[in-house]
Design an enzyme around this catalytic site. Structure first.
Site, short mmCIF file in Angstrom:
data_model
loop_
_atom_site.label_atom_id
_atom_site.label_comp_id
_atom_site.label_asym_id
_atom_site.label_seq_id
_atom_site.Cartn_x
_atom_site.Cartn_y
_atom_site.Cartn_z
CG ASP A 1 73.45 57.17 -8.86
OD1 ASP A 1 72.28 57.59 -8.74
OD2 ASP A 1 73.95 56.88 -9.97
CB VAL B 1 86.63 61.95 -0.03
CG1 VAL B 1 87.75 62.06 0.98
CG2 VAL B 1 85.60 63.04 0.21
CG HIS C 1 83.07 65.71 -2.77
ND1 HIS C 1 83.35 64.65 -1.95
CD2 HIS C 1 81.96 66.27 -2.27
CE1 HIS C 1 82.43 64.55 -1.01
NE2 HIS C 1 81.58 65.53 -1.18
N GLY D 1 79.82 60.30 -1.10
CA GLY D 1 79.05 59.13 -0.68
C GLY D 1 77.82 58.89 -1.53
CB CYS D 2 75.41 61.16 -3.19
SG CYS D 2 76.50 62.27 -4.11
#
Length: 163
Positions: free
Chosen positions: A80, A72, A66, A75-76
């Site tokens: 989480d 990077v 990713h 964002g998830c």
């Protein structure tokens, strides 16, 4: 109160809060290294706060996929981590059941986490805890890098279910 890396790992083994109760994910999905503060008072709403961190390593699995050539942290995964912390709060509070993310109100991403980040911090502010008809916690949280808020989430919801 605080929890060390070894205690965090014990939380992912499943017996830390008692058999069948809240636990953290193991290995690759564990997004917390240490909880430096947990309290059922304080925070933005006076109902509790957690402060935690994660050491960022350039060889974390997500950097390789990713994005290819532009690594990077997704964002998830930061989101989480905030759900994980809310589950820890509920388990630490002595409430029974296994944690499940139930939703989030608003999420804002205003920065990125690169392989060279070093570490990130989390702050979770407990808004409310319901004990009936099911156990559920609601909180606001942020992910911080170098003193700057880079992710924010409001109305995070985690429930504890009996399986």
């Amino acid at each position: 109160m605080q929890f060390s890396k070894s205690q965090i790992l014990a939380m992912s083994d499943g017996d830390f809060f008692g058999q069948g109760n809240a636990q953290l994910p193991s290995s690759l999905m564990l997004m917390i290294d240490e909880i430096s503060h947990i309290s059922d008072t304080g925070g933005d709403f006076g109902n509790g706060q957690l402060d935690a961190n994660l050491q960022i390593h350039p060889d974390h699995w997500f950097f390789g996929c990713h994005f290819q050539g532009d690594p990077v942290m997704p964002g998830c995964l930061g989101l989480d981590a905030l759900w994980q912390l809310l589950g820890v709060f509920l388990g630490w509070s002595g409430l029974p059941g296994k944690g499940r993310a139930l939703g989030v109100g608003k999420v804002k991403f205003s920065g990125q986490i690169y392989p060279s980040a070093g570490s990130i911090q989390y702050q979770l502010h407990i808004k409310r805890v319901f004990k009936k008809p099911m156990v559920m916690g609601i909180a606001d949280g942020v992910v911080i890098h170098n003193g700057n808020i880079i992710y924010q989430a409001s109305d995070l919801k985690v429930g504890l279910i009996k399986t």
